[in-house]
Design an enzyme around this catalytic site. Structure first.
Site, PDB file in Angstrom:
ATOM      1  N   LYS A 246       5.346   3.504   8.398  1.00 30.97           N
ATOM      2  CA  LYS A 246       4.173   4.375   8.538  1.00 30.97           C
ATOM      3  C   LYS A 246       2.901   3.537   8.578  1.00 30.97           C
ATOM      4  O   LYS A 246       2.056   3.703   9.450  1.00 30.97           O
ATOM      5  CB  LYS A 246       4.141   5.329   7.331  1.00 30.97           C
TER       6      LYS A 246
ATOM      7  N   SER B 261      -6.887   5.801   3.635  1.00 31.86           N
ATOM      8  CA  SER B 261      -6.934   4.881   2.490  1.00 31.86           C
ATOM      9  C   SER B 261      -7.346   3.492   2.953  1.00 31.86           C
ATOM     10  O   SER B 261      -8.133   2.808   2.278  1.00 31.86           O
ATOM     11  CB  SER B 261      -5.562   4.782   1.821  1.00 31.86           C
TER      12      SER B 261
ATOM     13  N   LYS C  67       0.853  -1.190   0.000  1.00 29.89           N
ATOM     14  CA  LYS C  67       0.000   0.000   0.000  1.00 29.89           C
ATOM     15  C   LYS C  67       0.879   1.226   0.000  1.00 29.89           C
ATOM     16  O   LYS C  67       1.803   1.343   0.831  1.00 29.89           O
ATOM     17  CB  LYS C  67      -0.890  -0.013   1.268  1.00 29.89           C
TER      18      LYS C  67
ATOM     19  N   ASN D 270      -2.730  19.178  -1.825  1.00 32.54           N
ATOM     20  CA  ASN D 270      -3.710  18.583  -0.941  1.00 32.54           C
ATOM     21  C   ASN D 270      -3.307  18.586   0.531  1.00 32.54           C
ATOM     22  O   ASN D 270      -4.095  18.941   1.410  1.00 32.54           O
ATOM     23  CB  ASN D 270      -3.843  17.127  -1.417  1.00 32.54           C
TER      24      ASN D 270
ATOM     25  N   THR E 187      -4.466  13.502   5.146  1.00 34.90           N
ATOM     26  CA  THR E 187      -3.033  13.671   5.424  1.00 34.90           C
ATOM     27  C   THR E 187      -2.801  14.996   6.140  1.00 34.90           C
ATOM     28  O   THR E 187      -2.119  15.058   7.174  1.00 34.90           O
ATOM     29  CB  THR E 187      -2.205  13.624   4.119  1.00 34.90           C
TER      30      THR E 187
ATOM     31  N   GLN F 136       7.188   3.947   3.919  1.00 31.58           N
ATOM     32  CA  GLN F 136       5.779   3.559   3.942  1.00 31.58           C
ATOM     33  C   GLN F 136       5.553   2.296   4.786  1.00 31.58           C
ATOM     34  O   GLN F 136       4.508   2.161   5.417  1.00 31.58           O
ATOM     35  CB  GLN F 136       5.311   3.320   2.494  1.00 31.58           C
TER      36      GLN F 136
ATOM     37  N   LYS G 129       5.387   1.700  -3.032  1.00 35.37           N
ATOM     38  CA  LYS G 129       5.326   3.051  -3.613  1.00 35.37           C
ATOM     39  C   LYS G 129       5.610   2.945  -5.093  1.00 35.37           C
ATOM     40  O   LYS G 129       6.267   1.998  -5.539  1.00 35.37           O
ATOM     41  CB  LYS G 129       6.394   3.951  -2.963  1.00 35.37           C
TER      42      LYS G 129
ATOM     43  N   GLY H 294      -2.724   8.185  -4.465  1.00 37.04           N
ATOM     44  CA  GLY H 294      -2.034   9.364  -4.972  1.00 37.04           C
ATOM     45  C   GLY H 294      -0.809   9.731  -4.151  1.00 37.04           C
ATOM     46  O   GLY H 294      -0.550   9.183  -3.087  1.00 37.04           O
ATOM     47  N   ASP H 295      -0.056  10.663  -4.681  1.00 39.88           N
ATOM     48  CA  ASP H 295       1.071  11.316  -3.995  1.00 39.88           C
ATOM     49  C   ASP H 295       1.284  12.587  -4.821  1.00 39.88           C
ATOM     50  O   ASP H 295       0.352  13.035  -5.509  1.00 39.88           O
ATOM     51  CB  ASP H 295       2.306  10.399  -3.980  1.00 39.88           C
TER      52      ASP H 295
HETATM   53  N1  GLU Z   1       1.107   9.019  -0.692  1.00 42.16           N
HETATM   54  C1  GLU Z   1       0.550   8.993   0.638  1.00 42.16           C
HETATM   55  C2  GLU Z   1       1.637   8.700   1.636  1.00 42.16           C
HETATM   56  O1  GLU Z   1       2.748   9.122   1.448  1.00 42.16           O
HETATM   57  C3  GLU Z   1      -0.686   8.120   0.753  1.00 42.16           C
HETATM   58  C4  GLU Z   1      -0.533   6.684   0.389  1.00 42.16           C
HETATM   59  C5  GLU Z   1      -1.845   5.914   0.330  1.00 42.16           C
HETATM   60  O2  GLU Z   1      -2.884   6.463   0.643  1.00 42.16           O
HETATM   61  O3  GLU Z   1      -1.759   4.740  -0.013  1.00 42.16           O
HETATM   62  O4  GLU Z   1       1.444   8.100   2.666  1.00 42.16           O
END
Ligand code: GLU
Length: 447
Positions: free
Chosen positions: A115, A379, A91, A242, A211, A112, A127, A166-167
């Site tokens: 996190k 998410s 994810k 965002n 976020t 990630q 990612k 997204g990112d």
């Molecule tokens: N890009 C976001 C992050 O850095 C969200 C990732 C997601 O929702 O999967 O955590």
């Protein structure tokens, strides 16, 4: 730098991944935190958990050919690093920006893992992205790019396998094109394969805000441990996407005043507090430049084309733009101005030197993998709603987000204290995030 066997592992990881400075930076920070618990967990070293964790389970690099509006064939490079699936499907977001390369995607994917573990929800880490620049491209060009990108990537995705979102450079428009192409190629309405979807077609309330909201909530929580809060505070925010916009909105709801926003052309200072409707109109709708905000604010805001938002005296800083945007010199300025707390809305926006300076000065510092985890947490809530074919209210979703953020904050505080580093959110986040993943990996055997 570290004791053996941590040092041996670190050297192997550096040797195996040359020329990837951002990835090295992210790995080094985690190793420094894990050095604090070295010796407590011989089972991790015995099973080479860290060495396995640093090696992505799968790395995909692919050609993305597409035709621009002039009829010319363009070629970009697409990436997806499926880093770790110990806790759930891979994810993490997709970033479309000219700076994207394998090292950047690996640093983001590595962060990630921890996190996502910290959210307490069942999601692994990954990612992806491409060195495509959506800026200045027509909707048709962006659509054709997204369709080509998904034509290759779709075979690797699935709601139980890998779930992008997204990112930077990937928002609702791009997720729409990507989801449409996935649906067409697979002939499945598999809503849980992507998150950040539109509200009419499987998206979840509060995902867009999560976020930024989460970063402001985290800053407020850090201040509360010191008998303070965001109420009445001046807050500098970098970025104007965002994350920045919704961080500013939550700061305001919590009684603070967001006074800055920025993009790559410069920054604006608005002493009365940002007009968020105007900022949204310029950045989200018109995709314009930040200078226009000052022009249309009728003399109440000023545009600065050089330097950075960190020059503005504030009580709290929320870096919400990109990696390494806040360096040692910026940290020094913020500390001189008496900053109380810094919470990272972006991924790794503070350089290691800046982080050290905040620690020395006793500034509360919330690293991205804790402070910006609200986005990926929402998410996971979107996936939950998709799996149960349900749609929660805004209030319920926001309550869940707030619980998750206060929970992450508490986990960081408790873990940091337990390992003898009270108040160190970096160590707290890394150790707590790592342990869950490591224990799951141990349970699965050598895979
Ligand atoms: N890009 C976001 C992050 O850095 C969200 C990732 C997601 O929702 O999967 O955590």
């Amino acid at each position: 730098m570290f004791d053996s066997p941590l040092q041996d592992t670190y050297e192997q990881v550096m040797r195996r991944n040359p020329g990837e400075p951002e990835f090295h930076q992210a790995v080094q920070e985690v190793f420094e935190s894990l050095a604090v618990i070295q010796g407590r967990h011989p089972e991790y070293a015995e099973h080479s958990i860290l060495l396995r964790l640093c090696e992505p389970e799968r790395q995909l690099i692919f050609r993305v050919p597409w035709v621009d509006d002039a009829g010319k064939v363009q070629v970009n490079r697409g990436f997806r690093v499926e880093y770790n699936s110990a806790l759930g499907p891979y994810k993490g977001g997709l970033r479309f920006h000219p700076s994207v390369n394998l090292g950047i995607v690996k640093f983001l994917g590595f962060e990630q893992i921890f996190k996502n573990s910290l959210t307490g929800l069942p999601i692994g880490g990954g990612k992806g992205g491409a060195d495509f620049d959506p800026r200045g491209r027509s909707d048709g060009e962006v659509m054709r790019f997204c369709q080509s990108f998904m034509t290759e990537l779709h075979r690797h995705l699935g709601e139980y396998t890998d779930v992008p979102a997204g990112d930077i450079g990937v928002g609702a428009r791009e997720i729409g094109y990507l989801f449409g192409q996935y649906k067409r190629l697979t002939n499945r309405y598999e809503a849980g394969v992507l998150t950040g979807k539109g509200l009419d077609w499987g998206g979840a309330l509060v995902r867009k805000e999560a976020t930024g909201y989460g970063a402001a909530i985290f800053a407020d929580e850090m201040l509360r441990t010191r008998g303070a809060s965001l109420d009445g505070r001046r807050v500098a925010i970098s970025g104007s996407g965002n994350v920045a916009i919704y961080a500013a909105e939550k700061v305001r709801q919590l009684g603070g005043t967001p006074v800055t926003a920025s993009d790559s052309s410069g920054y604006v200072v608005d002493e009365d507090g940002l007009d968020l409707d105007l900022l949204r109109q310029i950045k989200e709708v018109e995709r314009g430049r930040i200078g226009e905000y000052a022009e249309r604010r009728g003399g109440r805001a000023r545009f600065v084309g050089t330097g950075s938002v960190w020059e503005v005296p504030v009580d709290v800083a929320l870096p919400c733009a990109t990696q390494n945007e806040l360096d040692g010199a910026d940290a020094k300025t913020l500390v001189e101005h008496g900053v109380l707390a810094v919470a990272e809305g972006a991924n790794m926006p503070s350089t290691p030197e800046a982080v050290d300076l905040f620690a020395e000065a006793g500034v509360a510092f919330g690293p991205g993998k804790a402070a910006n985890a609200g986005g990926v947490a929402a998410s996971a809530l979107e996936m939950q709603q998709n799996a149960s074919r349900d749609a929660w209210t805004f209030e319920h979703s926001e309550e869940r987000l707030t619980q998750i953020m206060t929970g992450i904050h508490a986990t960081c505080v408790e873990t940091a204290a337990e390992v003898g580093r009270p108040g160190d959110y970096v160590v707290g986040a890394n150790v707590a995030g790592f342990r869950k993943v490591a224990d799951a990996m141990l349970a699965f055997g050598v895979i």
